[in-house]
Design an enzyme around this catalytic site. Structure first.
Site, PDB file in Angstrom:
ATOM      1  N   HIS A 246      24.816 -43.071   2.798  1.00  0.00           N
ATOM      2  CA  HIS A 246      25.199 -41.674   2.955  1.00  0.00           C
ATOM      3  C   HIS A 246      26.591 -41.608   3.578  1.00  0.00           C
ATOM      4  O   HIS A 246      27.004 -42.511   4.314  1.00  0.00           O
ATOM      5  CB  HIS A 246      24.211 -40.940   3.870  1.00  0.00           C
ATOM      6  CG  HIS A 246      22.850 -40.766   3.277  1.00  0.00           C
ATOM      7  ND1 HIS A 246      22.057 -39.685   3.533  1.00  0.00           N
ATOM      8  CD2 HIS A 246      22.140 -41.548   2.421  1.00  0.00           C
ATOM      9  CE1 HIS A 246      20.911 -39.800   2.880  1.00  0.00           C
ATOM     10  NE2 HIS A 246      20.934 -40.925   2.202  1.00  0.00           N
ATOM     11  N   ALA A 247      27.299 -40.542   3.278  1.00  0.00           N
ATOM     12  CA  ALA A 247      28.606 -40.324   3.900  1.00  0.00           C
ATOM     13  C   ALA A 247      28.433 -40.138   5.409  1.00  0.00           C
ATOM     14  O   ALA A 247      27.473 -39.506   5.865  1.00  0.00           O
ATOM     15  CB  ALA A 247      29.289 -39.106   3.294  1.00  0.00           C
TER      16      ALA A 247
END
Length: 213
Positions: A89-90
């Protein structure tokens, strides 16, 4: 004894003549275009899956930008997982929640992590090990059972623990350098077969004497 046939789906034949269906030549069963495997690399599982690609690398989506590359003569035990870049995930924002994946207009091309995961040649990955996104495992390494591997693993290192660290190297540095120069896994099959006694007995001098010009 001949080398196993790299074109056989099940390379191990039991004493009763039946194939051991829990072991596969991985290049024969992987269908994901983002997943490439060299000859003679095998995987084993006590409950053989229908889809070996997604079983071993559940986040490696066809069409994603990252790749999983595994070399020749690798050995992959039951329970091994490759957690590839699409699982990430960012982390730059205030939340890691992946808002774009819930919007078809934004989903296309959304991939915060695109690093390839690369496994060298003659690597043994033990029971239940987990290989994290972007890992680079050097030739001849051993990944211990249950190890969680990230980053770069030196050639011929033995990695254990969570996070995995180098427990020791399999051979002294001069021997490792000689092995990396020889690259026996790239030799023609008939020459590897002739070299099998040297490889299995650890006779590096004999192996060098057999090396192609």
């Amino acid at each position: 004894m001949p080398l196993p046939d790299p074109n056989l789906r099940h390379p191990i034949i039991l004493p009763d003549g039946q194939p051991h269906t829990g072991t596969v030549m991985l290049s024969r069963v992987v269908e994901n275009p983002n997943f490439s495997v060299g000859d003679y690399t095998y995987a084993s599982d006590f409950d053989p899956p229908r889809d070996w690609s997604s079983h071993l690398a559940p986040y490696l989506f066809a069409g994603a930008r990252e790749r999983l590359r595994i070399g020749r003569f690798c050995q992959i035990a039951h329970g091994v997982k490759f957690i590839t870049a699409s699982a990430n995930h960012a982390q730059e924002g205030l939340s890691c929640f992946p808002f774009p994946v819930f919007d078809p207009a934004q989903m296309a091309g959304f991939q915060p992590d695109t690093r390839d995961t690369v496994i060298g040649h003659d690597v043994w990955i033990g029971y239940g090990a987990m290989i994290l996104p972007g890992a680079r495992i050097g030739d001849g390494a051993i990944i211990g059972a249950g190890a969680v591997v990230r980053g770069t693993v030196p050639p011929y290192a033995i990695m254990t623990g969570n996070p995995a660290t180098v427990a020791r190297h399999r051979f002294p540095k001069p021997q490792i350098a000689r092995l990396l120069t020889l690259k026996w896994w790239d030799w023609p099959a008939e020459l590897i077969l002739r070299a099998e006694p040297a490889i299995t007995s650890g006779d590096l001098d004999m192996l060098e004497a057999l090396a192609p010009d």
